[in-house]
Write a protein that holds these residues in place. Structure first.
Motif, short mmCIF file in Angstrom:
data_model
loop_
_atom_site.label_atom_id
_atom_site.label_comp_id
_atom_site.label_asym_id
_atom_site.label_seq_id
_atom_site.Cartn_x
_atom_site.Cartn_y
_atom_site.Cartn_z
N VAL A 34 -2.46 -5.51 -3.93
CA VAL A 34 -1.73 -4.45 -3.23
C VAL A 34 -2.19 -4.97 -1.30
O VAL A 34 -3.38 -4.98 -1.17
N TRP A 35 -0.89 -4.96 -0.83
CA TRP A 35 -1.16 -5.48 0.51
C TRP A 35 -1.37 -4.14 1.35
O TRP A 35 -0.55 -3.08 1.27
N SER A 79 -0.61 3.08 -4.65
CA SER A 79 -1.44 2.02 -4.79
C SER A 79 -2.29 1.80 -3.48
O SER A 79 -1.72 1.82 -2.59
N GLN A 80 -3.66 1.41 -3.54
CA GLN A 80 -4.53 1.05 -2.62
C GLN A 80 -4.84 -0.30 -2.75
O GLN A 80 -4.98 -0.87 -3.67
N LYS A 132 0.85 -1.27 -0.04
CA LYS A 132 -0.07 -0.09 -0.05
C LYS A 132 0.64 1.25 0.06
O LYS A 132 1.85 1.41 0.73
N GLY A 133 0.54 2.06 -0.83
CA GLY A 133 1.20 3.29 -1.20
C GLY A 133 2.38 3.43 -2.09
O GLY A 133 2.94 4.46 -2.47
#
Lengths: 114, 115
Positions: free
Chosen positions: B113-114, B80-81, B15-16
């Motif tokens: 996306v984790w 990224s989400q 994430k991000g």
């Protein structure tokens, strides 16, 4: 909003059966498409149609046929289903004649042939 | 013969982070390059598209970069989400050809996306 509907979400058929997959769009689109989606192989075009009663082969037409008797409806036919036709089938439509055409997809039919 | 080649087949991003998916084509008649996004249980839907007269197109966190000389284009997802987790397909089309409206799709990239 464009809506593309497919007659079934899940279908189980026996080898050798004749299978009909139906697709209907409600936006008066000229073009309609049938794809199959398999893991690692992406979207492969089976058949498409530019107009009523018109059809064009895609990349993998073997074992399939199509019918477009009305503008809004495009049917995919498996004449004699085989296990290697187990797949996700996606129908799409697009406006037609515009060049840069957005394809609108239905939710898909997951077909299992036993 | 595959008209559009896409890589990687799968991608895991925190994430991000930035997610990058690449596509390449050979047919110089292609002049329209869309990206489609597919969530589980849904059909693909148009995400963003570009024509070769520009090198970049941005819509929110999604950017297409286009390199005409290399015949390559890529999708960048900034920040990224987890909600971006989906399968992404690049595609190409010849809008002036005889098969108007036909898209040639890449094989897809499954993005996770984790959180």
């Amino acid at each position: 909003d464009v809506k593309v509907t497919q007659s079934s979400r899940y279908l189980v058929k026996r080898t050798g059966e004749k299978v009909f997959l139906e697709c209907v769009q409600d936006m008066d689109h000229e073009n309609m498409f049938w794809y199959r989606q398999d893991p690692g192989l992406g979207l492969r075009l089976i058949y498409f149609s530019y107009d009523v009663k018109m059809k064009e082969k895609g990349d993998i037409p073997e074992g399939y046929s199509v019918s477009r008797e009305k503008k809004e409806r495009f049917s995919l036919i498996l004449e004699s289903a085989s296990t290697n036709q187990t797949s996700m089938y996606l129908c799409a439509s697009s406006l037609g004649g515009q060049g840069e055409e957005t394809q609108y997809f239905g939710p898909g039919t997951r077909l299992l042939v036993l | 013969q595959q008209q559009v080649k896409q890589s990687p087949q799968s991608l895991i991003v925190q994430k991000g982070g930035i997610s990058i998916i690449n596509c390449a084509y050979e047919n110089t008649a292609f002049d329209y390059f869309p990206w489609y996004q597919q969530f589980p249980g849904k059909g693909p839907a148009l995400l963003i598209a570009i024509r070769p007269d520009v090198s970049e197109k941005k819509e929110g966190r999604f950017t297409i970069s286009f390199n005409k000389s290399a015949k390559q284009f890529s999708l960048h997802i900034m920040d990224s989400q987890p909600g971006d987790s989906a399968t992404y397909f690049c595609a190409a089309s010849n809008t002036r050809g005889s098969t108007l409206g036909r898209l040639y799709f890449g094989r897809g990239t499954q993005l996770t996306v984790w959180p």
